[in-house]
Design an enzyme around this catalytic site. Structure first.
Site, short mmCIF file in Angstrom:
data_model
loop_
_atom_site.label_atom_id
_atom_site.label_comp_id
_atom_site.label_asym_id
_atom_site.label_seq_id
_atom_site.Cartn_x
_atom_site.Cartn_y
_atom_site.Cartn_z
N GLU A 91 1.00 -1.05 0.03
CA GLU A 91 -0.04 -0.10 0.03
C GLU A 91 0.82 1.10 -0.01
O GLU A 91 0.17 2.43 0.10
CB GLU A 91 -0.84 -0.04 1.11
N LYS A 95 5.95 -1.44 1.92
CA LYS A 95 5.32 -1.47 3.27
C LYS A 95 5.40 -2.99 3.72
O LYS A 95 5.80 -3.28 4.53
CB LYS A 95 4.03 -1.22 3.44
#
Length: 797
Positions: free
Chosen positions: A516, A628
C-alpha cells in the site's frame, strides 16, 4: 526488510513463563492490561470475549463481539466523487455478559487496590480454557480464595460459561456475588462516545460512532436468569443476550434478580463459613438475526432454550466438549519444534501453539460469516474481512480444517450479487469483491489503498483453486466456484487493455498491489500475475465443464449470460499478460515506474517514525522507493513456478533491503522466500519476528487484537518455508531445510483426505500416513507413496 531495532516493547518470555501448552501471567501488571486482554481472549468464531477481568474493571477495551453483527454509518467526505463508498460498517460491542462483582464484608474486590498474596491467570491451549487463581487478603486479615475458569464453547456455538469459586479461608463473612449483563455502549445524546486513548489518526483502529448503536427491544428477569434484546439503530440487526446460573455451597444463601433496558443482574447473598467453597456457574448466550426486529420473541425463546440446556448438563459437560474439539484439532493441526536449547524450544513451542490456537478460535464455528483480520480478539479494522483471509489464513485451514475453509469460500460466494453490483458501480463488467467488508458491500473510504486493490478477486480465486486441489472437493466448482471464476475473469478482461506497442501486451493500469506504499500504479506485477492465473483457471474450468457437464454448463451460461467467445478472450488476455521485467537488473519491477522512484532514506529516518504511514503524508510515501510489505516477493511464494531460481534470488536480494516491514504480513513472507532461496540465517530472523508477533508485541499494537493473518503466515513459514512444501498443482513436493538453530520440525497436514505427519530433523525426514487411503508424494525429487500397507517413508533431509 531493513533490520531496525526490535519494535516490541516486551519479549514474550519477560511476560509469560515458557510453557508448551500454557500462557501464564504470574503478576498483575496494570501497564499490560491492553496486551493481556488480547492474549487472554476467548472465542469460537461466532462469540468473542476480550480477556478483561470478571469484575469488568480495570480494562483497556472491554469488548464482547458477535461475528457479523455490525452497525452501519454514513461516510462523510470533504469532497465526494462518483462511485465512492457511502456507508461504513463496524462490528458492535454487544452486551457484556461476563461481569461478576464480588463483595466480602461489604467491601468490593477491585484488582488495582486489592492486596494479592497470590495471582495467576492462564490460557490452557490444550483444553480451551482461561483460568484465574487469586488469594486476596483484606485489611481485616481475612483471606479470600477466588478461582475461575472461562470458556466460549466450540461445541455449542451460542454458549459461553464461567465457573467462579469463592472461599473465605479464615473466618466467616457475608459474601455477595452480583452476576451482571450490561450494555456498555450506552450514553446520552451529545455525550462523547467511549474510545481508547491514541485511537485518532491510526487507520488500523476501530471507528468511533457518534450515536448509540444498540436500542433496547425487550428485557426480562426470571429466577436466576436474565435476557436482554437489542437492535442496531441503522443496520436493523437484532441480538438477544442472556445469562443463567447455578450456585452450589454448604453455606446458606438467597438471591434476587432484576432487568432493565440496558442491564440485568442476579445477586447471590451468601453467609460464608470458613473453608466452605461457594461455587457459582454462569452460562452466557448470544443469538442474532440480520432481519428487522420482528423476531424478538423467537430470539428470546432461542436464548432461553440455550441457557436451559446448558444448565441441565452443567459446566463439566462444556469442559468435556471443549476438550474433545481441541483434541481433534491438535491431532490434525499441531506443529512441534525442537530448538538448539530447551528454553528456546519451550518459548518457540508456546508461541507457535498460541498462533494455531488463535486461528482456530477465530474460525471454528464461523458459519455464515468471514474471519475478521483481528479474529474476535479485538475490534481493530472494525471487524472487517480482507484479502488476508484467503491468502494468509486459508492455507492453514485448507490443510488442517478443510470443512471450515469450504464454509469460508461459500460465504465469499454468497457475496457475488453484491460484487456484481459493485463492479457495475466501478463501470466494470463481472464482479468486484469488496476490499474490506462485513456484509458484502465495500466499506473502504480510501480508494487508493482500498478499492484499487483489485487483486482481491484473484486472491479469492487462488484460495478457491488451492482448496479444490488439496481437498478434492470438485463439487465446490460445480455449485459455487464456476460462477466466481466467470465473473472474476470477466472483470480482468474488461479492466485490462491491449497496448499500442509492437508487442501485443495486455496491461492493467490504475491498481494497487499488496504493497500500500505504492498505490494506483500501472501493471503491478503481483496483480498481473495473479490475474493471469485467474484467467487461465477460469478458461480451463469452464471449457472442462462444457465437455463434462453440458447441462450444468447450459444452466450456468444462462444464469451468467456467458458467451463462449468470452472464454477465448480470457485465454488471449492470459497469453498476452504483460509481466514487467528489467533486463539490466535481472529483476521484476513491482510496477511500471517503481524503479524510477527516489530511494527512501532508511539510514536517516529515525526509528520512532515507523510505521511511516503514521508519520508521513501518503503523497510523500507514494513518490519513494519503499515497500510496506511483501508484494513481488509474495508473488514469488504463491506462484513459485512462474520464477526461475535465479530470478527468485535476484528479486529477493533487491526487495528485501527496501521493505520497511510496516505490516505484520511482511516478516512471514520474507522468511518463506528467504528459506526458498537458501538464506536460512535470514529466514530464521524473520521466522522469529513472525512467531512472536503477538506474544512479544512486535508491532506495538497487539492491544487492538491478534494479527490473525500473520499467524497464518507463521504457519506457512514453518510448513512451506522450512518444511519445504511447494505451491504447485501437481503431486505434493517437499524440499525441507532446517536452519541451524532448529533441531526438529514435525507437523501434520491433510491432503486429499490423507492425514500425513512430516517429521524433519537435521539428518532425515520421516513421512507417516496417520489416516486415509494413501497418497503419492515427492521429497527433493524422489517420488514415493505412503499407504495403509506401507504408512512410513524415511529419507535423508
Amino acid at each position: 526488510m531493513i533490520k531496525r531495532e526490535k519494535k516490541g516493547i516486551y519479549t514474550a518470555e519477560h511476560i509469560y513463563p515458557a510453557d508448551p501448552w500454557r500462557i501464564t501471567e504470574k503478576q498483575f501488571r496494570p501497564e499490560l492490561i491492553g496486551l493481556t486482554e488480547t492474549v487472554f481472549c476467548s472465542s469460537n468464531g461466532y462469540i468473542g470475549i476480550r480477556g478483561t477481568f470478571e469484575e469488568g474493571k480495570p480494562s483497556y477495551q472491554n469488548f464482547t463481539v458477535v461475528n457479523g453483527f455490525y452497525e452501519t454509518w454514513p461516510i462523510i467526505y470533504g469532497e465526494e466523487a462518483f462511485g465512492f463508498t457511502k456507508t461504513g460498517q463496524t462490528i458492535v460491542n454487544v452486551p457484556d455478559s461476563k461481569i461478576i462483582r464480588l463483595y466480602v464484608d461489604d467491601e468490593p474486590f477491585y484488582m488495582p487496590t486489592a492486596t494479592l498474596i497470590h495471582y495467576e491467570r492462564f490460557l490452557d491451549m490444550k483444553n480451551g480454557v482461561i483460568g484465574r487463581n487469586l488469594l486476596w487478603e483484606m485489611f481485616s486479615g481475612k483471606q479470600i480464595s477466588i478461582r475461575s475458569k472461562r470458556l466460549v464453547s466450540m461445541e455449542h456455538r451460542h454458549l459461553a460459561a464461567i465457573s467462579y469459586e469463592v472461599t473465605v479461608l479464615n473466618g466467616k463473612a457475608p459474601v455477595i456475588i452480583s452476576s451482571e449483563i450490561v450494555n456498555h455502549e450506552t450514553y446520552s445524546e451529545g455525550e462523547e462516545p467511549p474510545h481508547s486513548e491514541g485511537d485518532v489518526g491510526d487507520p488500523r483502529r476501530a471507528s468511533r460512532l457518534a450515536h448509540q448503536v444498540l436500542e433496547p427491544c425487550l428485557n426480562e428477569a426470571l429466577d436466576t436468569s436474565v435476557i436482554l434484546c437489542h437492535s442496531t439503530r441503522n443496520s436493523r440487526m437484532t441480538i438477544t443476550s442472556g445469562i443463567e446460573h447455578t450456585l452450589e455451597t454448604n453455606c446458606s444463601f438467597s438471591h434476587t434478580s432484576k432487568a432493565s433496558e440496558e442491564r440485568g443482574k442476579v445477586v447471590f447473598m451468601v453467609d460464608a463459613v470458613a473453608g466452605q467453597p461457594i461455587n457459582l456457574t454462569k452460562y452466557m448466550t448470544y443469538h442474532t438475526t440480520r432481519t428487522a426486529p420482528h423476531t424478538n420473541e423467537e430470539l428470546r425463546e432461542r436464548a432461553a432454550r440455550s441457557l436451559k440446556r446448558a444448565k441441565k448438563f452443567g459446566f463439566s459437560d462444556l469442559l468435556e466438549g471443549q476438550r474433545k474439539y481441541l483434541d481433534e484439532f491438535w491431532e490434525r493441526s499441531d506443529v512441534r519444534v525442537e530448538m538448539d536449547n530447551m528454553d528456546r524450544t519451550l518459548s518457540f513451542q508456546q508461541a507457535i501453539r498460541f498462533s494455531l490456537f488463535q486461528m482456530y478460535q477465530s474460525s471454528a464455528r464461523v458459519e455464515g460469516a468471514g474471519v475478521p483480520s483481528k479474529g474476535l480478539t479485538g475490534v481493530g479494522y472494525d471487524g472487517h474481512y480482507f484479502w488476508d483471509m484467503e491468502i494468509y489464513l486459508m492455507p492453514f485451514l485448507i490443510y488442517t480444517s478443510p470443512t471450515i475453509a469450504g464454509s469460508l469460500l461459500k460465504f465469499r460466494y454468497s457475496m457475488i450479487d453484491k460484487a456484481r453490483e459493485y463492479a457495475s458501480r466501478l463501470n466494470q463488467r463481472g464482479a468486484m469483491f469488496p476490499w474490506r467488508t462485513i456484509n458484502g458491500e465495500e466499506a473502504s473510504a480510501y480508494y487508493a489503498a482500498g478499492t484499487a486493490q483489485y487483486h482481491i478477486n484473484a486472491d479469492i480465486v487462488y484460495a478457491l483453486r488451492k482448496y479444490v486441489t488439496v481437498t478434492g472437493d470438485d463439487d465446490f466448482i460445480l455449485n459455487c466456484g464456476a460462477e466466481i471464476l466467470i465473473e472474476t475473469a470477466r472483470l480482468w478482461s474488461d479492466l485490462g487493455f491491449y497496448s499500442d506497442s509492437e508487442e501485443e501486451k495486455f496491461e492493467i493500469h490504475g491498481v494497487t498491489g499488496p504493497d500500500e506504499y505504492n498505490a494506483v500504479v500501472n501493471n503491478n506485477t503481483y496483480t498481473n500475475l495473479m490475474a493471469r492465473e485467474n484467467l487461465r483457471f477460469a478458461a480451463d474450468t469452464v471449457e472442462k465443464l462444457r465437455e463434462t457437464e453440458p447441462e450444468l454448463f447450459k444452466n450456468l451460461s444462462h444464469k451468467t449470460g456467458l458467451d463462449t467467445s468470452e472464454i477465448e478472450e480470457w485465454k488471449k488476455a492470459a497469453r498476452h499478460m504483460y509481466i514487467p521485467y528489467d533486463k539490466h537488473l535481472g529483476i521484476h519491477p513491482q510496477d511500471n515506474y517503481f524503479l524510477r522512484k527516489e530511494k527512501w532514506d532508511f539510514e536517516n529516518v529515525p526509528e520512532d517514525k515507523y510505521p511511516i504511514l503514521l508519520h508521513y503524508h501518503p503523497l510523500v510515501i507514494y513518490r519513494h522507493k519503499v515497500v510496506k510489505q511483501s508484494d513481488l516477493v509474495l508473488a514469488m511464494f504463491l506462484l513459485e513456478k512462474e520464477f526461475s531460481d535465479e530470478e527468485k534470488m535476484r528479486n529477493f536480494d533487491y526487495y528485501d533491503p527496501i521493505t520497511a516491514g510496516d505490516s505484520s504480513l511482511s516478516a512471514c513472507i520474507q522468511g518463506i522466500v528467504a528459506a526458498k532461496v537458501g538464506q536460512m540465517d535470514k529466514a530464521m530472523e524473520y521466522a522469529e519476528d513472525a512467531v512472536f508477533m503477538d506474544l512479544g508485541d512486535i508491532g506495538r499494537n497487539t492491544v487492538d487484537g491478534c494479527h490473525i493473518a500473520s499467524m497464518g503466515g507463521t504457519w506457512m513459514m514453518l510448513i512451506f518455508g522450512i518444511g519445504g512444501l511447494t505451491n504447485t498443482d501437481e503431486r505434493p513436493v517437499f524440499n525441507p531445510t532446517l536452519p541451524k538453530e532448529m533441531q526438529n520440525l514435525c507437523f501434520s497436514i491433510t491432503i486429499l483426505g490423507n492425514l500425513i505427519e512430516v517429521d524433519i530433523n537435521q539428518s532425515q525426514t520421516t513421512y507417516i500416513l496417520k489416516d486415509g487411503d494413501g497418497i503419492a508424494l515427492c521429497h527433493a525429487g524422489e517420488n514415493f507413496e505412503v499407504s495403509p500397507e506401507n504408512p512410513t517413508f524415511i529419507t535423508k533431509t
